[in-house]
Write a protein that holds these residues in place. Structure first.
Motif, PDB file in Angstrom:
ATOM      1  N   LEU A  36       0.867  -1.325  -0.038  1.00  0.00           N
ATOM      2  CA  LEU A  36      -0.074  -0.109  -0.036  1.00  0.00           C
ATOM      3  C   LEU A  36       0.844   1.276  -0.079  1.00  0.00           C
ATOM      4  CD1 LEU A  36      -2.721   1.592   0.427  1.00  0.00           C
ATOM      5  CD2 LEU A  36      -2.487   1.367   2.741  1.00  0.00           C
ATOM      6  N   ASP A  37       0.680   2.086  -0.929  1.00  0.00           N
ATOM      7  CA  ASP A  37       1.649   3.401  -1.083  1.00  0.00           C
ATOM      8  C   ASP A  37       0.607   4.439  -0.941  1.00  0.00           C
ATOM      9  OD1 ASP A  37       4.078   4.671  -1.511  1.00  0.00           O
ATOM     10  OD2 ASP A  37       3.125   5.389  -3.207  1.00  0.00           O
ATOM     11  N   GLN A  38       0.746   5.553   0.008  1.00  0.00           N
ATOM     12  CA  GLN A  38      -0.060   6.633   0.078  1.00  0.00           C
ATOM     13  C   GLN A  38       0.445   7.908  -0.509  1.00  0.00           C
ATOM     14  OE1 GLN A  38       0.270   6.288   4.477  1.00  0.00           O
ATOM     15  NE2 GLN A  38      -1.814   5.629   4.593  1.00  0.00           N
ATOM     16  N   SER A  39       1.726   7.838  -1.390  1.00  0.00           N
ATOM     17  CA  SER A  39       2.040   8.726  -2.142  1.00  0.00           C
ATOM     18  C   SER A  39       2.488   9.927  -1.230  1.00  0.00           C
ATOM     19  CB  SER A  39       1.182   9.353  -3.335  1.00  0.00           C
ATOM     20  OG  SER A  39       0.996   8.258  -4.113  1.00  0.00           O
ATOM     21  N   PRO A  40       3.358   9.685  -0.213  1.00  0.00           N
ATOM     22  CA  PRO A  40       3.703  10.883   0.757  1.00  0.00           C
ATOM     23  C   PRO A  40       4.553  11.810   0.102  1.00  0.00           C
ATOM     24  CG  PRO A  40       5.218   8.730   0.938  1.00  0.00           C
ATOM     25  CD  PRO A  40       4.191   8.236  -0.009  1.00  0.00           C
ATOM     26  N   ILE A  41       4.255  13.082   0.639  1.00  0.00           N
ATOM     27  CA  ILE A  41       5.046  14.226   0.276  1.00  0.00           C
ATOM     28  C   ILE A  41       6.034  14.544   1.329  1.00  0.00           C
ATOM     29  CG2 ILE A  41       5.086  16.458  -0.833  1.00  0.00           C
ATOM     30  CD1 ILE A  41       2.176  16.082  -1.684  1.00  0.00           C
ATOM     31  N   TYR A  42       7.315  14.337   1.286  1.00  0.00           N
ATOM     32  CA  TYR A  42       8.226  14.739   2.138  1.00  0.00           C
ATOM     33  C   TYR A  42       8.990  16.048   2.025  1.00  0.00           C
ATOM     34  CZ  TYR A  42       7.906   9.721   3.420  1.00  0.00           C
ATOM     35  OH  TYR A  42       7.511   8.507   3.723  1.00  0.00           O
ATOM     36  N   PRO A  43       9.304  16.642   3.157  1.00  0.00           N
ATOM     37  CA  PRO A  43       9.886  17.994   3.128  1.00  0.00           C
ATOM     38  C   PRO A  43      10.918  17.930   1.926  1.00  0.00           C
ATOM     39  CG  PRO A  43       9.653  17.331   5.299  1.00  0.00           C
ATOM     40  CD  PRO A  43       9.368  16.142   4.246  1.00  0.00           C
ATOM     41  N   SER A  58       4.671  17.346  -5.049  1.00  0.00           N
ATOM     42  CA  SER A  58       3.292  16.338  -5.501  1.00  0.00           C
ATOM     43  C   SER A  58       3.732  15.665  -6.600  1.00  0.00           C
ATOM     44  CB  SER A  58       2.150  16.704  -5.469  1.00  0.00           C
ATOM     45  OG  SER A  58       2.078  18.028  -6.446  1.00  0.00           O
ATOM     46  N   ALA A  59       4.408  16.045  -7.715  1.00  0.00           N
ATOM     47  CA  ALA A  59       4.749  15.617  -8.731  1.00  0.00           C
ATOM     48  C   ALA A  59       6.002  14.199  -8.494  1.00  0.00           C
ATOM     49  CB  ALA A  59       5.090  16.390  -9.911  1.00  0.00           C
ATOM     50  N   GLN A  60       6.711  14.582  -7.591  1.00  0.00           N
ATOM     51  CA  GLN A  60       7.921  13.880  -7.461  1.00  0.00           C
ATOM     52  C   GLN A  60       7.271  12.580  -6.486  1.00  0.00           C
ATOM     53  OE1 GLN A  60      10.308  16.943  -5.483  1.00  0.00           O
ATOM     54  NE2 GLN A  60      11.988  16.345  -6.920  1.00  0.00           N
ATOM     55  N   ALA A  61       6.277  13.035  -5.584  1.00  0.00           N
ATOM     56  CA  ALA A  61       5.510  11.849  -4.714  1.00  0.00           C
ATOM     57  C   ALA A  61       4.850  10.909  -5.560  1.00  0.00           C
ATOM     58  CB  ALA A  61       4.708  12.523  -3.678  1.00  0.00           C
ATOM     59  N   LEU A  62       4.335  11.224  -6.608  1.00  0.00           N
ATOM     60  CA  LEU A  62       3.646  10.520  -7.821  1.00  0.00           C
ATOM     61  C   LEU A  62       4.346   9.727  -8.645  1.00  0.00           C
ATOM     62  CD1 LEU A  62       0.449  12.764  -8.483  1.00  0.00           C
ATOM     63  CD2 LEU A  62       0.480  10.729  -6.993  1.00  0.00           C
ATOM     64  N   ALA A  63       5.688  10.318  -9.006  1.00  0.00           N
ATOM     65  CA  ALA A  63       6.557   9.459  -9.787  1.00  0.00           C
ATOM     66  C   ALA A  63       7.108   8.230  -8.815  1.00  0.00           C
ATOM     67  CB  ALA A  63       7.653  10.715 -10.083  1.00  0.00           C
ATOM     68  N   HIS A  64       7.237   8.807  -7.455  1.00  0.00           N
ATOM     69  CA  HIS A  64       7.722   7.609  -6.695  1.00  0.00           C
ATOM     70  C   HIS A  64       6.792   6.433  -6.561  1.00  0.00           C
ATOM     71  CE1 HIS A  64      10.692  10.530  -4.369  1.00  0.00           C
ATOM     72  NE2 HIS A  64      11.318   9.996  -5.537  1.00  0.00           N
ATOM     73  N   THR A  65       5.523   6.919  -6.574  1.00  0.00           N
ATOM     74  CA  THR A  65       4.524   5.823  -6.474  1.00  0.00           C
ATOM     75  C   THR A  65       4.650   5.016  -7.638  1.00  0.00           C
ATOM     76  OG1 THR A  65       2.807   6.972  -5.063  1.00  0.00           O
ATOM     77  CG2 THR A  65       2.003   5.391  -6.568  1.00  0.00           C
ATOM     78  N   VAL A  66       4.667   5.560  -8.869  1.00  0.00           N
ATOM     79  CA  VAL A  66       4.992   4.691 -10.064  1.00  0.00           C
ATOM     80  C   VAL A  66       6.136   3.818  -9.997  1.00  0.00           C
ATOM     81  CG1 VAL A  66       5.082   4.865 -12.503  1.00  0.00           C
ATOM     82  CG2 VAL A  66       3.828   6.339 -11.612  1.00  0.00           C
ATOM     83  N   GLN A  67       7.341   4.263  -9.578  1.00  0.00           N
ATOM     84  CA  GLN A  67       8.457   3.598  -9.349  1.00  0.00           C
ATOM     85  C   GLN A  67       8.458   2.333  -8.439  1.00  0.00           C
ATOM     86  OE1 GLN A  67      10.889   7.255  -9.079  1.00  0.00           O
ATOM     87  NE2 GLN A  67      12.527   5.789  -9.435  1.00  0.00           N
ATOM     88  N   LEU A  68       7.730   2.682  -7.364  1.00  0.00           N
ATOM     89  CA  LEU A  68       7.339   1.799  -6.242  1.00  0.00           C
ATOM     90  C   LEU A  68       6.544   0.515  -6.816  1.00  0.00           C
ATOM     91  CD1 LEU A  68       8.199   1.091  -3.640  1.00  0.00           C
ATOM     92  CD2 LEU A  68       6.283   2.297  -2.677  1.00  0.00           C
ATOM     93  N   ALA A  69       5.664   0.753  -7.757  1.00  0.00           N
ATOM     94  CA  ALA A  69       4.807  -0.120  -8.161  1.00  0.00           C
ATOM     95  C   ALA A  69       5.497  -0.930  -9.018  1.00  0.00           C
ATOM     96  CB  ALA A  69       3.486   0.710  -8.938  1.00  0.00           C
ATOM     97  N   PHE A 123       5.535  -9.224  -5.605  1.00  0.00           N
ATOM     98  CA  PHE A 123       4.373  -9.097  -4.625  1.00  0.00           C
ATOM     99  C   PHE A 123       3.129  -9.259  -5.594  1.00  0.00           C
ATOM    100  CE2 PHE A 123       7.285  -5.826  -2.290  1.00  0.00           C
ATOM    101  CZ  PHE A 123       8.108  -7.254  -1.778  1.00  0.00           C
ATOM    102  N   ARG A 124       2.134  -9.683  -4.739  1.00  0.00           N
ATOM    103  CA  ARG A 124       0.655  -9.702  -5.275  1.00  0.00           C
ATOM    104  C   ARG A 124       0.052  -8.642  -5.907  1.00  0.00           C
ATOM    105  NH1 ARG A 124      -3.335 -13.811  -2.157  1.00  0.00           N
ATOM    106  NH2 ARG A 124      -1.644 -15.350  -3.026  1.00  0.00           N
ATOM    107  N   ARG A 125       0.011  -7.702  -4.954  1.00  0.00           N
ATOM    108  CA  ARG A 125      -0.878  -6.573  -5.273  1.00  0.00           C
ATOM    109  C   ARG A 125      -0.520  -5.156  -5.014  1.00  0.00           C
ATOM    110  NH1 ARG A 125      -5.559  -8.679  -4.392  1.00  0.00           N
ATOM    111  NH2 ARG A 125      -5.055 -10.108  -2.948  1.00  0.00           N
ATOM    112  N   PHE A 126      -0.698  -4.101  -5.692  1.00  0.00           N
ATOM    113  CA  PHE A 126      -0.169  -2.499  -5.159  1.00  0.00           C
ATOM    114  C   PHE A 126      -1.365  -2.076  -5.051  1.00  0.00           C
ATOM    115  CE2 PHE A 126       1.472   1.609  -5.988  1.00  0.00           C
ATOM    116  CZ  PHE A 126       2.712   1.556  -5.187  1.00  0.00           C
ATOM    117  N   TRP A 127      -1.604  -1.270  -4.070  1.00  0.00           N
ATOM    118  CA  TRP A 127      -2.772  -0.430  -3.667  1.00  0.00           C
ATOM    119  C   TRP A 127      -2.367   1.123  -3.393  1.00  0.00           C
ATOM    120  CZ3 TRP A 127      -6.636  -3.345   0.023  1.00  0.00           C
ATOM    121  CH2 TRP A 127      -7.406  -4.669  -0.779  1.00  0.00           C
TER     122      TRP A 127
END
Length: 336
Positions: A8-15, A19-30, A38-42
């Motif tokens: 489960l990824d919550q697309s966290p925005i760190y200091p 937000s664009a970088q956070a979403l790009a990290h979500t894509v990379q993590l998926a 892994f079975r699923r990515f939420w």
């Protein structure tokens, strides 16, 4: 018994991040989750937040499906209280038609934001219904099973996919377990939100014992965990950082979990209710591969689940990726 891992990824925005970088990290993590088998990515749904970028899971899911090949992609979850079940069914039927057999539809109970975002999302809603009623309606639309006396008989949530999305009820209480059991749906308990392992075990027990199998389904329970794996115990503790579990107890009787003390205070102020705030140590499964493997095996034996859906709140993205790599290595040794 083998252990299955999902993410489960919550697309966290760190200091210092956008937000664009956070979403790009979500894509990379998926993509990394798929590579690791892994079975699923939420992905999650949060509104009016400076700390989380994922406000529209169905949009993000469509992009992730296009950037991956085999892993299941889903919502963890859609906050159904805000939406028309018919429209949610349409959205996820489109996704399931684009990627047959790869789409999960997790339904959450929380508001996903502060009271003002709830007001904005629910403007114009004239027919208040319970979450249970909405889930029942959603399931009927997803499977196109409106009963003959339904006022909208004949209505279909198109397109009709070859493989409908799989529905999951998400929660962090015994009450949510009872809803999932009554509806005969798979259930995910979020221990990283509730923070009480005994409540998690009781919820799963209640879910299994009260499961309604009249629809031909069987109990499927998943446990949601916060996990941090590092090369040493000391590094794992360091990666946890200042994370705390923050709950706001409102005078009206509701209790909600927020990401920070500031969010909890702002939430309470927007409700105009009296409130108290409780802070305690966050329940995180942390340590080296060996430590985390032992803890997951113990949790599996105690709960009977064979799947954990894992979130990892590590500010350094490279170390977050490494944590999942180490987790994969740790569990490969379980089945070796």
């Amino acid at each position: 018994m083998a252990i299955t891992i999902s993410v489960l990824d919550q697309s966290p925005i760190y200091p210092g991040e956008t937000s664009a970088q956070a979403l790009a990290h979500t894509v990379q993590l998926a993509q990394k989750a798929e590579e690791l088998g892994f079975r699923r990515f939420w992905v999650s749904e949060h509104h009016d937040s400076e700390h989380v970028a994922g406000s529209s899971p169905e949009v993000l899911i469509s992009y992730l499906l296009a950037r991956t090949h085999t892993i299941r992609i889903g919502s963890g979850g859609v906050m159904l209280q805000h939406y028309s079940p018919y429209k949610v069914a349409e959205n996820f039927n489109v996704l399931s038609s684009l990627a047959p057999g790869r789409v999960d539809l997790g339904i959450g109970r929380a508001p996903g934001g502060l009271p003002r975002s709830t007001q904005a999302l629910q403007r114009g809603v004239t027919e208040p219904t319970t979450l249970t009623e909405k889930i029942i309606e959603l399931e009927k639309y997803v499977h196109n099973r409106l009963e003959k006396d339904h006022p909208l008989i004949g209505l279909k949530a198109g397109p009709i996919p070859q493989a409908p999305p799989e529905l999951y009820v998400l929660g962090a209480s015994v009450g949510s377990a009872e809803i999932a059991a009554e509806l005969g749906l798979p259930y995910v308990f979020s221990l990283f939100i509730n923070g009480d392992e005994e409540v998690a075990l009781e919820a799963i027990r209640v879910y299994r014992s009260g499961f309604n199998s009249s629809h031909g389904t069987y109990p499927q329970a998943i446990l949601g965990l916060a996990v941090i794996v590092a090369e040493t115990e000391e590094e794992a503790v360091e990666l946890v950082g200042p994370q705390r579990l923050v709950k706001v107890h409102l005078g009206g009787g509701k209790t909600l979990t927020l990401g920070t003390l500031e969010q909890a205070e702002e939430f309470a102020k927007q409700t105009n209710e009296s409130y108290t705030i409780e802070e305690k140590e966050l329940e995180i499964t942390k340590g080296t591969k060996e430590t985390v493997r032992r803890k997951l095996i113990a949790l599996q034996e105690a709960s009977g689940v064979d799947e954990f859906i894992v979130t990892s709140n590590i500010q350094s993205f490279n170390k977050r990726i490494r944590s999942f790599e180490l987790l994969s290595e740790a569990l490969a040794e379980v089945t070796a």
